[in-house]
Design a protein around this motif. Structure first.
Motif, short mmCIF file in Angstrom:
data_model
loop_
_atom_site.label_atom_id
_atom_site.label_comp_id
_atom_site.label_asym_id
_atom_site.label_seq_id
_atom_site.Cartn_x
_atom_site.Cartn_y
_atom_site.Cartn_z
N ALA A 58 0.63 -1.10 0.00
CA ALA A 58 0.05 -0.27 -0.29
C ALA A 58 0.85 1.37 0.01
N ILE A 59 2.02 1.05 0.03
CA ILE A 59 2.95 2.23 1.04
C ILE A 59 3.69 2.69 -0.30
N VAL A 60 3.95 1.29 -1.43
CA VAL A 60 4.70 1.85 -2.80
C VAL A 60 3.14 1.77 -3.27
N ASP A 61 2.13 2.04 -3.76
CA ASP A 61 1.12 2.24 -4.25
C ASP A 61 0.51 3.69 -3.80
N ASP A 62 0.76 4.13 -2.49
CA ASP A 62 0.48 5.55 -1.89
C ASP A 62 2.03 6.44 -3.06
N ALA A 274 9.14 5.18 -4.63
CA ALA A 274 8.58 3.99 -4.70
C ALA A 274 8.65 3.17 -5.69
N GLU A 275 9.64 3.59 -7.06
CA GLU A 275 10.49 2.29 -7.15
C GLU A 275 11.82 1.70 -6.83
N ARG A 276 12.19 2.23 -5.21
CA ARG A 276 12.90 1.41 -4.52
C ARG A 276 12.13 0.44 -3.66
N LEU A 277 11.51 1.29 -2.89
CA LEU A 277 10.68 -0.48 -1.83
C LEU A 277 10.43 -0.71 -3.11
N ALA A 278 9.38 -1.29 -4.49
CA ALA A 278 9.37 -2.12 -5.48
C ALA A 278 10.27 -3.04 -5.27
N GLU A 279 11.30 -2.61 -5.77
CA GLU A 279 12.62 -3.37 -5.78
C GLU A 279 12.95 -4.12 -4.28
N ILE A 280 12.98 -3.41 -3.39
CA ILE A 280 13.83 -3.97 -1.86
C ILE A 280 12.43 -5.70 -1.90
N LEU A 281 11.09 -5.37 -2.39
CA LEU A 281 9.42 -5.86 -1.26
C LEU A 281 9.86 -7.41 -2.75
N GLN A 282 10.54 -6.79 -4.08
CA GLN A 282 10.50 -8.26 -4.71
C GLN A 282 11.64 -9.09 -4.41
N ALA A 283 12.14 -9.31 -3.32
CA ALA A 283 13.70 -10.19 -2.68
C ALA A 283 12.20 -10.83 -0.88
N PHE A 284 11.19 -10.83 -1.09
CA PHE A 284 10.41 -11.07 -0.16
C PHE A 284 9.62 -11.78 -1.02
N THR A 285 8.97 -12.54 0.05
CA THR A 285 7.97 -14.15 -0.27
C THR A 285 6.74 -13.22 0.72
N SER A 286 5.37 -13.03 -0.50
CA SER A 286 4.25 -12.83 -0.22
C SER A 286 3.76 -14.63 0.49
#
Length: 286
Positions: A58-62, A274-286
């Motif tokens: 949600a933070i990425v979207d915001d 937004a770009e950096r956080l999205a990249e960080i989250l790619q390393a985590f499983t959902s």
């Protein structure tokens, strides 16, 4: 006339905790007194719980929305419902950036630290009766700073009709500050008075700080061009001091206007975060 750095002494009234005063002993989220950063602990990717992942997405979207419309109101994401693992994961992902603040609003004392992602702020509040809150604010500046700066300063100041001996520029400066404060409108450019170029007498400095006063709102930046920002007791008037590596003030100013640009996140910051956080989250499983 000799150069004199303005020295600010916050005065707190009402139910604002005593911890909201004093500048040198600022204590922030997860940080001991003295601004010494603790070592961060690494954790496995699967420790990002579904609830924590939902908040991060949600933070990425915001942030992406703010990259287009940076003037959107501040968005708050509560962390109170997360378990210990979820809060630890969020804290580790966001880390601690170079801007810190402490704010007294009503009966709450807020500790604020900008994350390593500009425009994403970690907040923790406490009250005299022990109630606490932990949350994330996304915006140019966190909500408690906006609230305190809008609600607590006075609209006018009482300029003494008789100045003490030794005051030279203080009466004129106070009159100018009052005039500019009353005429300021949101969105207008801040007006800066540079006391490094306009030195004051000791008496001038005492009169200025005494008449203006200070609300319990202090912001510090420890990155490039370290600075400290104090909200004065007159609406729209801020003290902004830039310091060198030895802690000495090298630029002493008052700004009339909105929250000083030195601590604001800009449109480009939201896009990058937004770009950096999205990249960080790619390393985590959902």
């Amino acid at each position: 006339m000799t150069e004199h750095v303005l020295v600010w002494h916050p005065k707190v009234s009402g139910e604002v905790p005593a911890a909201a005063v004093g500048d040198d002993q600022l204590r922030l989220i997860g940080m001991p007194t003295g601004l010494v950063r603790p070592a961060r602990q690494a954790f496995a990717a699967d420790e990002l719980t579904p609830a924590a992942r939902e908040i991060m997405d949600a933070i990425v979207d915001d942030l992406r929305q703010r990259a287009v419309a940076p003037d959107l109101p501040v968005t708050r994401f509560s962390l109170n419902e997360l378990d210990e693992a979820g809060r630890a994961a969020v804290a580790d992902i966001l880390g601690e950036g170079d801007v810190w603040a402490k704010v007294g609003v009503g009966d709450k004392f807020w500790r604020v630290v900008e994350s390593v992602l500009a425009g994403v702020w970690r907040l923790e509040s406490s009250t005299a009766d022990g109630r606490t809150e932990e949350c994330i604010d996304v915006g140019p500046v966190p909500g408690p700073i906006l609230q305190a700066s809008a609600e607590q300063p006075r609209a006018t100041i009482d300029i003494p009709p008789q100045m003490p001996q030794g005051a030279m520029n203080a009466p004129f400066l106070l009159a100018e500050l009052q005039d500019r404060s009353s005429k300021y409108r949101p969105g207008a450019e801040n007006h800066v008075i540079n006391f490094t170029l306009l030195p004051l007498t000791d008496v001038d400095a005492e009169v200025l700080t005494g008449v203006l006063g200070q609300i319990p709102l202090v912001i510090r930046s420890g990155g490039y061009g370290s600075s400290r920002v104090f909200a004065t007791g007159l609406r729209h008037v801020w003290a902004v001091q830039y310091v060198n590596g030895m802690g000495s003030v090298i630029l002493d100013t008052l700004e009339v206007g909105g929250v000083p640009v030195a601590v604001l996140a800009a449109k480009e910051d939201f896009e990058d975060s937004a770009e950096r956080l999205a990249e960080i989250l790619q390393a985590f499983t959902s």
